[in-house]
Motif scaffolding. Sequence first.
Motif, mmCIF file in Angstrom:
data_model
loop_
_atom_site.group_PDB
_atom_site.id
_atom_site.type_symbol
_atom_site.label_atom_id
_atom_site.label_comp_id
_atom_site.label_asym_id
_atom_site.label_seq_id
_atom_site.Cartn_x
_atom_site.Cartn_y
_atom_site.Cartn_z
ATOM 1 N N UNK A 165 -0.334 -12.352 21.629
ATOM 2 C CA UNK A 165 -1.759 -12.208 21.286
ATOM 3 C C UNK A 165 -2.298 -10.905 21.880
ATOM 4 N N UNK A 166 -1.908 -10.600 23.118
ATOM 5 C CA UNK A 166 -2.356 -9.370 23.761
ATOM 6 C C UNK A 166 -1.886 -8.149 22.972
ATOM 7 N N UNK A 167 -0.638 -8.216 22.482
ATOM 8 C CA UNK A 167 -0.078 -7.100 21.719
ATOM 9 C C UNK A 167 -0.816 -6.939 20.390
ATOM 10 N N UNK A 168 -1.104 -8.057 19.735
ATOM 11 C CA UNK A 168 -1.821 -7.979 18.458
ATOM 12 C C UNK A 168 -3.211 -7.394 18.675
ATOM 13 N N UNK A 169 -3.874 -7.833 19.739
ATOM 14 C CA UNK A 169 -5.203 -7.285 20.044
ATOM 15 C C UNK A 169 -5.123 -5.788 20.340
ATOM 16 N N UNK A 170 -4.067 -5.392 21.022
ATOM 17 C CA UNK A 170 -3.824 -3.987 21.350
ATOM 18 C C UNK A 170 -3.707 -3.153 20.079
ATOM 19 N N UNK A 171 -2.975 -3.709 19.086
ATOM 20 C CA UNK A 171 -2.776 -2.968 17.835
ATOM 21 C C UNK A 171 -4.015 -3.016 16.934
ATOM 22 N N UNK A 172 -4.957 -3.898 17.258
ATOM 23 C CA UNK A 172 -6.191 -3.957 16.465
ATOM 24 C C UNK A 172 -7.216 -2.943 16.956
ATOM 25 N N UNK A 173 -6.832 -2.146 17.969
ATOM 26 C CA UNK A 173 -7.729 -1.102 18.431
ATOM 27 C C UNK A 173 -7.432 0.193 17.685
ATOM 28 N N UNK A 174 -8.469 0.781 17.065
ATOM 29 C CA UNK A 174 -8.280 1.964 16.208
ATOM 30 C C UNK A 174 -7.416 3.043 16.862
ATOM 31 N N UNK A 175 -7.670 3.293 18.132
ATOM 32 C CA UNK A 175 -6.962 4.364 18.823
ATOM 33 C C UNK A 175 -5.442 4.116 18.824
ATOM 34 N N UNK A 176 -5.048 2.846 19.008
ATOM 35 C CA UNK A 176 -3.626 2.528 19.104
ATOM 36 C C UNK A 176 -2.930 2.525 17.745
ATOM 37 N N UNK A 177 -3.610 1.922 16.752
ATOM 38 C CA UNK A 177 -2.973 1.850 15.441
ATOM 39 C C UNK A 177 -2.920 3.253 14.821
#
Lengths: 310, 345
Positions: B271-283
């Motif tokens: 879940x933490x990883x998915x949330x991380x990838x839902x941040x514009x900067x990361x994706x």
Amino acid sequence: MAGAAAVGGSVRSETYASARNWLLLPSWAVLGIFVLAPVAMMLVYSFLTKEFRGGVIWEFTLAAYDQFFFDRGLFGDEPAKIEWTYILIFWRSIWQAGLATVLALLIGFPTAYFIATRPAHTRTVWVFLITIPYWVNLLIRTVSMKFLLRDQGPLNDFLLWTGLIDDPIRIINTNAAVQIGLFYSYLPFMVLPIYASVERYNFALSEAAADLYADKWTTLRRIVIPSVRPGIVAGCILVFVPSLGAFLAPDLLGGAKNFMIGSLIEEQFKGNAGNWPFGAAASMILLTLVLIILVFLARQQARAEREATP
Amino acid sequence: MHIFAKTAATAVALTLGAASASAEGKLVIYHWFEYIPQELLDKFTAETGIEVTMDTYDSNEAMLASLKAGGMGTYDVAVPGDYMVAIMIGEGMLDEVGDGELKNKGNIAPEWADPSFDPGWKHSIPYQWGSTSFMVDTAVYNGDIDTTDILFDPPAALSGKINMLDSQGEVLAMAALHLGIPQCSSDREQLKAMNDMLQNAKTHWASFNSDTAKEVLVSGDAAVGQIYDGFGAKARAERGSLKYAFPTQGYVAWMDNVVLLKDAPNRDSAIAFMDFLLMPENIAAVSNYARYGSGLSGVGEYLDPELASLPESNPPASAGPAVFIEVCDEATQAVYDQIWTNVKK
């Protein structure tokens, strides 16, 4: 060999026998876990019902073997005819593997003979040279071969430069490329066993043959080849069997246009078809074929040995 | 705005870090090859303290097969394409993400709010999206390339110089577009016509290769090659005469998605990883690396400016529809499997 200790007839032979059983246990365990169990599993799976998109349903059926041997048309409801598709794929693989074996033998035998007849201290160097390319992963060597063979690759560039050809020869993505790939991949497996046999060959026999007015060809045919036959048979098996299941060379050099046995089986597990029982059945049929060939060769070998030692 | 985003990111990271301290602090990813920059994984580890392990695969089908053959319970997340998400949901292989579990879910762009393959994003989040079409070497052929004829009924100059993807889904979906028939047709005449058409088309093809789809075009071994748009952009950078086609008959669209696997050993990390990838900067870091679109809003400022004007992701007005690969039922799929075997026998 193992039996020799047991029939020694010494007082302690019984102790030896029981110790031997215990000492063999690790080998049996390894064979059981890594050879027998997977093969047994494959045999069972080949008779199970296929589950849509991979997996099996535990219901007995011959559907996988039926699919291999019978053609019921595109929609599966026509009267059954003999299915040539898979037989053709098997035939193509056997033909390719056989040709690779013959080529490897034609090049491998003289090479092994050459090495074995060098002075003892340089032989190791020659063997070493043969094995060097094989320290590199097979995938990388196959990709490199692709670079060499392609239309604008070094081989064609060289031939164009010499003026021998006017247009690049199309080798890549043809059966010839698969052939070259298989031959190259497995050549040392031919050279090394033959070398081991030729090295043990007593060259005084060749001299004796020459003294008795045998020409070189006759000596080779009647004396040398029969003597090193075990090495030749071992080399042929070691080249033929892996070539039969190869899928790197057909995929990378042959362009994956025509299924070979290896790629057909891979497709059943990793591809869209997801038909595990069919993949297992094809593997079992391949295994049966290989076993028949090996038994045939082993019997030949045994007969040759009987004839050699009257 | 920027400072705010950074503070927010730190805040989220701190919360996640705190959460993961109680969890095992591990994450096992099953991902496509060459699809995520290592720096991004390092950043995730730096922010959350979660140690990442990754295995890779080269096709949706290979991933499904290995998960079914005992990979469940090993991996936390995987990255299947659109149709494969639908299949995995049908197979019961995905866990559901509860409402409110993903704090950044609101970043998903409105046009991707409700995808057909996972309505309401119950099991997945968008990763990257793009298209699959083909490229032509304009130095070899300079006629009209925006037609599927190039693949299935090519001009003489291109015959024997075509590389297809070694993937049943991509090839047969394109063939359906070429013939103008539905993807999961059960009409016998249409299926026979497709079988015959492919038997003829095959005589013009040089090879089937997915892993080296880009390499064969760059080296000049193939003058036409089926390829994904981002891979195509990379190929064009190395060989300028390559041009990505947008056939009038249509082309294939796809979206890869991060899914939460059932029996994930480290569900909190997932879940933490998915949330991380839902941040514009990361994706955006993924998009800059892989050259595909992201499916989130607000990524613009982090993107490599060149991405917006890539010819591979800007179809001309004449382009046909972009269609997703459809999931056929078992009986229909059996016929398609047979057609594919006929192509490759």
